[in-house]
Design a protein around this motif. Structure first.
Motif, PDB file in Angstrom:
ATOM      1  N   PHE A   1       0.814  -1.210   0.000  1.00 44.31           N
ATOM      2  CA  PHE A   1       0.000   0.000   0.000  1.00 44.31           C
ATOM      3  C   PHE A   1       0.848   1.261   0.000  1.00 44.31           C
ATOM      4  O   PHE A   1       1.715   1.447   0.854  1.00 44.31           O
ATOM      5  N   GLY A   2       0.587   2.126  -0.975  1.00 42.44           N
ATOM      6  CA  GLY A   2       1.261   3.411  -1.071  1.00 42.44           C
ATOM      7  C   GLY A   2       0.309   4.544  -0.754  1.00 42.44           C
ATOM      8  O   GLY A   2      -0.806   4.344  -0.276  1.00 42.44           O
ATOM      9  N   ARG A   3       0.748   5.739  -1.051  1.00 40.22           N
ATOM     10  CA  ARG A   3      -0.036   6.916  -0.699  1.00 40.22           C
ATOM     11  C   ARG A   3      -1.194   7.168  -1.656  1.00 40.22           C
ATOM     12  O   ARG A   3      -2.061   7.984  -1.390  1.00 40.22           O
ATOM     13  N   GLY A   4      -1.177   6.499  -2.797  1.00 36.73           N
ATOM     14  CA  GLY A   4      -2.264   6.713  -3.753  1.00 36.73           C
ATOM     15  C   GLY A   4      -2.102   7.957  -4.584  1.00 36.73           C
ATOM     16  O   GLY A   4      -3.051   8.408  -5.239  1.00 36.73           O
ATOM     17  N   THR A   5      -0.878   8.541  -4.581  1.00 39.44           N
ATOM     18  CA  THR A   5      -0.630   9.744  -5.365  1.00 39.44           C
ATOM     19  C   THR A   5      -0.956   9.501  -6.841  1.00 39.44           C
ATOM     20  O   THR A   5      -0.458   8.556  -7.448  1.00 39.44           O
ATOM     21  N   GLY A   6      -1.810  10.325  -7.383  1.00 44.64           N
ATOM     22  CA  GLY A   6      -2.182  10.206  -8.789  1.00 44.64           C
ATOM     23  C   GLY A   6      -3.383   9.322  -9.049  1.00 44.64           C
ATOM     24  O   GLY A   6      -3.895   9.295 -10.178  1.00 44.64           O
ATOM     25  N   ARG A   7      -3.852   8.595  -8.059  1.00 46.52           N
ATOM     26  CA  ARG A   7      -5.037   7.744  -8.239  1.00 46.52           C
ATOM     27  C   ARG A   7      -6.286   8.620  -8.331  1.00 46.52           C
ATOM     28  O   ARG A   7      -6.520   9.492  -7.491  1.00 46.52           O
ATOM     29  N   LYS A   8      -7.096   8.380  -9.322  1.00 52.34           N
ATOM     30  CA  LYS A   8      -8.286   9.201  -9.545  1.00 52.34           C
ATOM     31  C   LYS A   8      -9.274   9.095  -8.391  1.00 52.34           C
ATOM     32  O   LYS A   8      -9.976  10.055  -8.064  1.00 52.34           O
ATOM     33  N   ASP A   9      -9.367   7.891  -7.788  1.00 50.38           N
ATOM     34  CA  ASP A   9     -10.366   7.690  -6.741  1.00 50.38           C
ATOM     35  C   ASP A   9      -9.787   7.803  -5.333  1.00 50.38           C
ATOM     36  O   ASP A   9     -10.470   7.491  -4.355  1.00 50.38           O
ATOM     37  N   ALA A  10      -8.518   8.238  -5.198  1.00 52.37           N
ATOM     38  CA  ALA A  10      -7.931   8.425  -3.870  1.00 52.37           C
ATOM     39  C   ALA A  10      -8.500   9.698  -3.247  1.00 52.37           C
ATOM     40  O   ALA A  10      -8.703  10.708  -3.920  1.00 52.37           O
ATOM     41  N   ALA A  11      -8.767   9.635  -1.951  1.00 48.75           N
ATOM     42  CA  ALA A  11      -9.315  10.807  -1.253  1.00 48.75           C
ATOM     43  C   ALA A  11      -8.285  11.930  -1.202  1.00 48.75           C
ATOM     44  O   ALA A  11      -7.084  11.690  -1.089  1.00 48.75           O
ATOM     45  N   ARG A  12      -8.773  13.154  -1.306  1.00 51.23           N
ATOM     46  CA  ARG A  12      -7.920  14.335  -1.230  1.00 51.23           C
ATOM     47  C   ARG A  12      -8.012  14.933   0.180  1.00 51.23           C
ATOM     48  O   ARG A  12      -9.055  14.861   0.824  1.00 51.23           O
ATOM     49  N   VAL A  13      -6.933  15.560   0.621  1.00 58.01           N
ATOM     50  CA  VAL A  13      -6.884  16.092   1.984  1.00 58.01           C
ATOM     51  C   VAL A  13      -7.476  17.489   2.082  1.00 58.01           C
ATOM     52  O   VAL A  13      -8.275  17.777   2.970  1.00 58.01           O
TER      53      VAL A  13
END
Length: 403
Positions: free
Chosen positions: A61-73
């Protein structure tokens, strides 16, 4: 609290040095909770020690940087620090990330920290001299907690610490969740990028005994020279991480000890407790900021709950560090606690790269204040202290002290 309830995250607390009331309930009844971030996006929050450690240590598991469906802070269009250009330029996972950490990590070894100690101690003494000359009361954060780690990281990078007020503004913008607008953040990042790009170019023509000069001659996992973008982003990332969190932690540590001054007196009477006091302050810190995010792209089970692929998980290390299942009498600040396997620096492949430097600075800061200002005390009641708001990093707005 049921699993279906949606909390706003970060969770607010009534006092700057006290944990949110919800932490105990979350750990006991809803350890895998649904939360709403400042961006409006939903994420899953974990608060138990074992769950946080499991997620952070899992190499999948990574930070999800660049993933379209990753939550934004953040509540801005780009989503904030984890979606910033700096985050997307640096290698986030795999061999590329490990190779980058190996290159940068050479500057944070125990041997190098030992060599830095005399210089950091001299700087700490100079700052106390300036405080004493100015007279009290004084804001310890502005006069001591902030300039000490800034000086250290600037020296390591070979940039002038006279620009520290620029760095502070740029860092705050980068770490903003709700404080700055998209335009303000973009303007700040443009200025910060131009500044660091100019500095890298200067290093190309005139090398120094500093980290960036060494990285210019280094190669990545594929044997290629590091790109200019990676050099700039590395300088930015280290400058932000190298002073923002430590500056805040110095201030919070002193506040914890002075809020109940018997704690200060305990370390004053036995300076051998400095190291364990630093570790316990890191564990006990309830104002540690956002925590760490991981993008779950393979189903995982946490505390008997199935977390599906495509979930953004927020790991609250601060809540985990108050878990009674991991720490006996976790709600008590025990300056003699050892061992102390806290998660303040994270765990796994993305654990804090500069933790040896942070520990060194915290130890020297405490040693110096105890030696030079043994009568140090709060100049306001502890319940009057206020938190930094709207940033991904946690801290106190100021720490008025006298001696």
């Amino acid at each position: 609290m049921t699993d279906s309830e949606l909390l706003n995250y970060p969770i607010s607390a009534d006092a700057a040095l006290e944990p949110p009331a919800e932490w105990d309930e979350l750990r006991s009844r809803c350890p895998v909770a649904h939360v709403r971030l400042a961006s409006g996006d939903q994420a899953t929050l974990v608060t138990r020690y074992d769950d946080v450690r499991t997620v952070l240590s899992d190499p999948r598991f990574g930070r999800g940087t660049g993933r379209k469906d990753a939550a934004r802070v953040a509540n801005t269009e780009d989503g904030g620090v984890f979606n910033s250009e700096m985050a997307t330029v640096l290698p986030q996972d795999g061999e590329g990330h490990l190779a980058w950490r190996r290159l940068v990590g050479k500057w944070f070894t125990a041997k190098r920290m030992s060599a830095l100690r005399p210089g950091i101690t001299a700087m700490a003494d100079q700052l106390v001299d300036e405080m004493v000359a100015a007279g009290h009361p004084v804001d310890l954060k502005a006069a001591f907690g902030f300039p000490l780690p800034v000086w250290v990281i600037c020296d390591m990078l070979g940039v002038p610490d006279s620009d520290r007020h620029k760095f502070a503004h740029w860092s705050d913008c980068l770490l903003s969740m709700t404080r700055y607008t998209q335009d303000e953040m973009m303007a700040s990042m443009s200025e910060f990028g131009a500044y660091m790009a100019h500095h890298v170019e200067l290093k190309r023509t005139e090398r120094g005994d500093d980290l960036l000069s060494e990285l210019i001659d280094a190669t990545d996992a594929d044997g290629r020279p590091l790109s200019n973008d990676v050099l700039v982003a590395t300088g930015q990332g280290l400058l932000v991480a190298g002073h923002e969190t430590t500056a805040n932690m110095i201030t919070k540590m002193v506040a914890m000890l002075l809020a109940d001054r018997s704690r200060w007196e305990q370390v004053l009477a036995d300076p051998r407790l400095v190291r364990s006091t630093v570790e316990e302050a890191l564990r006990y810190d309830v104002n540690a900021g956002f925590g760490m995010m991981r993008y779950i792209d393979a189903e995982i089970e946490l505390s008997g709950v199935s977390v599906p692929s495509g979930t953004t998980v927020v790991c609250s290390m601060a809540a985990a560090n108050r878990d009674e299942a991991a720490f006996e009498d976790a709600a008590r600040l025990d300056l003699t606690r050892t061992p102390n396997p806290h998660l303040a620096f994270g765990a796994g492949a993305h654990s804090c790269l500069g933790q040896a430097l942070a520990r060194t600075e915290l130890q020297i800061a405490l040693e110096t204040l105890l030696r030079r200002l043994p009568t140090l005390e709060l100049a306001v009641d502890a319940d009057k202290l206020t938190r930094v708001d709207g940033l991904a990093v946690g801290g106190l707005s100021e720490l008025p002290v006298r001696w």
